[in-house]
Every structure is written in structure tokens, then in C-alpha cells.
Design an enzyme around this catalytic site. Structure first.
Site, mmCIF file in Angstrom:
data_model
loop_
_atom_site.group_PDB
_atom_site.id
_atom_site.type_symbol
_atom_site.label_atom_id
_atom_site.label_comp_id
_atom_site.label_asym_id
_atom_site.label_seq_id
_atom_site.Cartn_x
_atom_site.Cartn_y
_atom_site.Cartn_z
ATOM 1 N N GLU A 194 0.305 7.309 16.654
ATOM 2 C CA GLU A 194 -0.604 8.397 16.451
ATOM 3 C C GLU A 194 -1.876 8.179 15.413
ATOM 4 O O GLU A 194 -3.066 8.417 15.655
ATOM 5 C CB GLU A 194 0.072 9.618 15.491
ATOM 6 C CG GLU A 194 1.402 10.316 16.553
ATOM 7 C CD GLU A 194 2.506 9.292 16.517
ATOM 8 O OE1 GLU A 194 2.522 8.399 15.766
ATOM 9 O OE2 GLU A 194 3.390 9.587 17.522
ATOM 10 N N THR A 231 0.972 3.924 12.367
ATOM 11 C CA THR A 231 1.659 4.638 13.599
ATOM 12 C C THR A 231 0.768 4.664 15.035
ATOM 13 O O THR A 231 -0.306 4.812 14.843
ATOM 14 C CB THR A 231 2.315 5.935 13.494
ATOM 15 O OG1 THR A 231 0.989 6.951 12.947
ATOM 16 C CG2 THR A 231 3.174 6.140 12.049
ATOM 17 N N LEU A 275 0.837 -1.231 -0.066
ATOM 18 C CA LEU A 275 0.050 -0.029 -0.158
ATOM 19 C C LEU A 275 0.851 1.310 -0.262
ATOM 20 O O LEU A 275 0.630 2.161 -0.635
ATOM 21 C CB LEU A 275 -1.053 -0.220 1.291
ATOM 22 C CG LEU A 275 -1.813 1.212 1.557
ATOM 23 C CD1 LEU A 275 -3.046 1.140 0.260
ATOM 24 C CD2 LEU A 275 -2.552 0.995 2.939
ATOM 25 N N GLU A 299 1.878 -0.825 9.954
ATOM 26 C CA GLU A 299 0.439 -1.157 9.968
ATOM 27 C C GLU A 299 -0.359 0.011 10.722
ATOM 28 O O GLU A 299 -1.166 -0.280 11.417
ATOM 29 C CB GLU A 299 0.149 -2.387 10.439
ATOM 30 C CG GLU A 299 0.669 -3.601 9.779
ATOM 31 C CD GLU A 299 0.347 -4.817 9.633
ATOM 32 O OE1 GLU A 299 -0.838 -5.113 10.044
ATOM 33 O OE2 GLU A 299 1.067 -5.857 9.308
ATOM 34 N N GLN A 355 14.066 -4.543 45.295
ATOM 35 C CA GLN A 355 12.730 -3.910 44.925
ATOM 36 C C GLN A 355 12.641 -3.385 43.920
ATOM 37 O O GLN A 355 11.612 -3.567 43.094
ATOM 38 C CB GLN A 355 12.159 -3.329 46.315
ATOM 39 C CG GLN A 355 10.680 -3.405 46.068
ATOM 40 C CD GLN A 355 10.003 -2.587 47.442
ATOM 41 O OE1 GLN A 355 10.642 -1.515 47.574
ATOM 42 N NE2 GLN A 355 9.300 -3.339 48.130
ATOM 43 N N GLY A 379 2.267 7.232 3.452
ATOM 44 C CA GLY A 379 2.555 6.480 4.497
ATOM 45 C C GLY A 379 1.318 6.595 5.261
ATOM 46 O O GLY A 379 0.296 5.879 5.043
ATOM 47 N N SER A 380 1.205 7.583 6.268
ATOM 48 C CA SER A 380 0.008 7.512 7.082
ATOM 49 C C SER A 380 -1.233 7.774 6.317
ATOM 50 O O SER A 380 -2.211 7.431 6.441
ATOM 51 C CB SER A 380 0.167 8.562 8.226
ATOM 52 O OG SER A 380 1.160 8.212 9.017
ATOM 53 N N GLY A 440 21.633 -4.610 32.826
ATOM 54 C CA GLY A 440 22.724 -3.551 32.936
ATOM 55 C C GLY A 440 23.245 -3.514 31.492
ATOM 56 O O GLY A 440 22.855 -3.516 30.556
ATOM 57 N N GLY A 441 24.829 -3.437 31.985
ATOM 58 C CA GLY A 441 26.026 -3.508 30.662
ATOM 59 C C GLY A 441 25.408 -4.432 29.904
ATOM 60 O O GLY A 441 25.522 -4.418 28.612
#
Ligand SMILES: Cc1cc2nc3c(=O)[nH]c(=O)nc-3n(C[C@H](O)[C@H](O)[C@H](O)COP(=O)(O)OP(=O)(O)OC[C@H]3O[C@@H](n4cnc5c(N)ncnc54)[C@H](O)[C@@H]3O)c2cc1C
Length: 380
Positions: free
Chosen positions: A368, A366, A125, A364, A280, A131-132, A340-341
Site C-alpha cells: 500500500e 508495504t 527506523l 521496506e 495445459q 511502521g508505515s 500438489g500435496g
């Protein structure tokens, strides 16, 4: 209300989980690092019936429903999002519109090949200017005798490098309003005037292929029009409603992989004389990931359930995609932090999950655009 899966759905989920663990997961890191298309995974998935999940049995498919499709997608994407999107686009964006809108001849010609995996499907498409705003597409198809002649360039087509059938949208009435003059075509790969253009190099889902399609006076027979002439745009949109459930399931799979990796690592890694799972702040991360994952799962099941009942599901599909894709990105970020690292290194899978999660908020529709769809439904 029953939140249990049926025995049949549980069996499908177990089969997909076993397949993903045994076949897909061991190859995922290498396919990603070498950006190699997951051809063998697709072939073996097809042997399991995962290339024809929605295809009715009379066309040699598995005849399963959309909930089954979502369950399978979660498991496969948990192992490898590149394989996941290849299967999602094949089932939801390429095969589903043929099931729903194909003539009997088109179904007999394509569905058995799609279901067996002999032919991989793609959906085209998007274009550079559209795009949008998909209805602004410029690729044209002009009637000439019994054929349509397609010209133009399509962009970012998932599986473009390997697909054998492309569901392509082109403008057939330049005078009609944007959404009204578009037609959907079934375009086989081997037509004259149709070439595959640039293959993209990407941040994530690196083993999935994303290509241009170039049409130069490509003649497509009228018999390859899917649905009605000039009525292709509603097909594009309704197909995406189903596809969004698949991408939501992809996001959920990635999020689950992040949680599992975080639980495992936090029990193994010791700092200050204890496994970091004792701290925790690490527990909170794991608890928050789990809570968001369960919420996303319920939204996906609900959207698939509505679709299976033939009820309106566009808004629920967008809600499921919006939340699941946010969850995937949240979980990927937290999973890297828990590691972590080590989480920043390619030796651990979470850096791949983080790169793969990002796309679920983009393709498919965004984030937004999902919000626009949801708001439009509420404000109508
Ligand atoms: C890896 C990959 C695979 C893809 N596979 C396919 C495929 O198989 N087939 C296919 O057809 N397409 C495919 N696409 C295209 C994809 O669907 C588009 O990228 C997506 O729809 C967004 O369009 P765009 O990239 O042009 O962004 P744009 O539309 O240019 O958007 C840019 C930004 O503006 C925002 N925006 C745009 N309009 C509005 C608005 N009205 N209100 C608020 N914000 C707005 C967007 O949300 C985004 O943040 C793929 C893309 C990628 C990256």
C-alpha cells in the site's frame, strides 16, 4: 537501447550464482527449519566481496554499482531468502547511507569493516507506534555535552542479534514537525545502555534475525551523527529507495526459484500416464510465472540503472518492488499448486518459498505504501 548485461555484470552474476548454488542453497532448508542465523553464509559471502558491493575500492570495497547489487541479490535470494535479506540490509540500508552521507572519518572507521564482513550492519527506523508512518517515531536523543543520549525501543530490526553497527533514527527536536526533528546516528553494538531485546519468531525468512533494540540513557558521541542534526528523515527515505530495489531483487530471486522448481517437478511427476507438464493448465502456470518474472526483472534493472546514473529513482524503485513482490507471491502460490500435496510438505522447497515471499510485500514499505509513493510522484 541494449538489454544485454555487460561482460562485467555477467561475470558478477555468474560468480553470485555459483556461490549461491554451492554454498548457500545446500544449507537453506536446515537454517530455515532451525531458525539459525546464516552467520557462516555471511562470512563466506564477504570473502566474495558481497558485503561491500557498493563500497568504493579506496575503502576496501568491491566498488560495484546498483545493477551488480541487484544481480547478486537475485541469485542469493533464489537459494536462501534469509541470507538474502541479511546481505540486502547490510549493503543497502546500513552501508549505503555511510557511503553517501558519512564524514571522511566515519567512512574510514566503518566502511572497511563493513566491506570485509568484520562488522554486520543493521538499519533501525521502525517502532511499535511508527511502521508505515515512520516519521511518527518516538525514540529520543537529547544533547548532553558532546554526546547524544538515546532513549526508547526500536522494533523489528533485521540482523539485530548479530549486527555490530546500527543505523538508528531518533527524534532530536520534539517541537519540530514529524519529519524535521529526526537525526540519524551510527550506533556501535557495545555501547552502555544499549541492549538487544526480544528476538521474533516468524512465518518466513526464519533464519534471518528480527529483534527489538532497547536504549536506556545510551550515550552516543556527536561524531556518530550521520548527516546533519534534525535532517535524518530524508536519509531514512532515500536509503529505503535503494533498499526497495534490493527487496525487489529478493522477490525476483524467490520467484525464479519457484519457476525452476515447478519446471523440474512438472517434468518428473506423472499422473494419468504422463508427466503433468503435458497438461495445459500446468503449462499456463509456468508461462504466466515466466512472463511476470521477465517483467519484474526489467523493472528492477531499470530502477538500478536510474540509480546508477544519479537520476530520480524513488518511483521506479517502488514500482519494481510492488510488481516483483506480487510476482514472488503469485509464483510461490502457483509453485505449491504445481507440486500438489508435495508442495505443502517441508520435503520440497516451495512451501519455504511461499512463506518467504510473503514478507516482500510488507517490509521496506508495504504494498500500500509503494502505491502511495507511486501515486504521489504522478499527482505532484
Ligand atoms: C521480518 C521483518 C523485518 C523488518 N526489518 C526491519 C528493519 O530492519 N528495520 C526497520 O526499521 N524496520 C523493519 N521492519 C519493519 C517494517 O518495515 C514494517 O513492518 C513496515 O514498514 C510496515 O509497518 P507496520 O508493520 O507497522 O504496519 P502498519 O504501518 O501498521 O500497517 C498495517 C496495514 O495498514 C496499511 N497502511 C498503513 N498506512 C496506510 C496508508 N496511509 N494508506 C494505506 N494503507 C496503509 C499497511 O499497508 C498495512 O497493510 C521489519 C518488519 C518485519 C516484519
Amino acid at each position: 537501447m541494449d538489454f544485454h548485461l555487460s561482460e562485467e555484470h555477467k561475470m558478477i552474476q555468474d560468480a553470485a550464482r555459483d556461490f549461491a548454488r554451492e554454498v548457500v542453497a545446500p544449507r537453506a532448508a536446515e537454517l530455515d527449519q532451525t531458525a539459525t542465523f546464516p552467520e557462516e553464509n555471511f562470512r563466506q559471502a564477504a570473502e566474495q566481496g558481497f558485503a561491500g558491493i557498493l563500497v568504493p575500492e579506496e575503502y576496501d570495497g568491491a566498488g560495484m554499482d546498483n545493477l551488480a547489487l541487484a544481480l547478486i541479490m537475485v541469485e542469493i535470494n533464489k537459494a536462501c531468502a534469509s541470507t538474502g535479506v541479511t546481505l540486502s540490509v547490510h549493503n543497502s540500508l546500513a552501508t549505503a547511507p555511510v557511503i553517501l552521507h558519512g564524514t571522511e572519518d566515519q567512512k574510514r572507521e566503518w566502511l572497511p569493516k563493513l566491506a570485509s564482513g568484520e562488522v554486520l550492519g543493521a538499519y533501525s527506523l521502525s517502532e511499535a507506534p511508527s511502521g508505515s508512518d515512520a516519521a511518527a517515531l518516538r525514540c529520543t536523543a537529547t544533547k548532553d555535552g558532546d554526546d547524544w543520549v538515546i532513549n526508547g525501543t526500536k522494533l523489528w530490526v533485521t540482523s539485530g542479534s548479530h549486527a555490530g553497527l546500527f543505523v538508528v533514527f531518533a527524534r532530536t527536536d520534539p517541537d519540530a514537525s514529524n519529519t524535521r526533528g529526526i537525526t540519524c546516528f551510527l550506533v556501535p553494538r557495545n555501547l552502555d545502555g544499549f541492549t538487544i531485546g526480544k528476538k521474533e519468531d516468524k512465518l518466513g525468512i526464519r533464519a534471518s534475525s528480527t529483534t527489538e533494540l532497547i536504549f536506556e540513557n545510551c550515550r552516543v558521541p556527536s561524531a556518530n551523527v550521520l548527516g546533519e542534526v534534525n535532517r535524518g528523515f530524508p536519509i531514512a527515505l532515500s536509503t529505503l529507495d535503494g533498499g526497495r530495489i534490493g527487496i525487489a531483487a529478493q522477490a525476483l530471486g524467490i520467484a525464479e526459484a519457484c519457476l525452476e522448481a515447478s519446471i523440474k517437478y512438472s517434468k518428473e511427476r506423472e499422473q494419468f500416464g504422463k508427466p503433468i507438464a503435458h497438461f495445459q493448465p500446468i503449462q499456463w502456470k509456468i508461462a504466466e510465472m515466466a512472463a511476470k518474472i521477465e517483467a519484474a526483472r526489467l523493472l528492477i534493472w531499470q530502477a538500478a540503472w536510474l540509480k546508477d546514473r544519479g537520476e530520480p529513482h524513488a518511483s521506479q524503485a517502488s514500482i519494481a518492488k510492488l510488481e516483483a513482490s506480487r510476482t514472488a507471491n503469485f509464483c510461490a502460490r502457483e509453485a505449491v499448486q504445481v507440486h500438489g500435496g508435495a508442495g505443502y510438505m517441508v520435503d520440497f522447497p516451495v512451501e519455504r518459498y511461499m512463506r518467504d515471499a510473503r514478507i516482500t510485500e510488507i517490509y521496506e514499505g508495504t504494498t500500500e505504501i509503494q502505491k502511495l509513493v507511486i501515486a504521489r510522484g504522478l499527482l505532484r
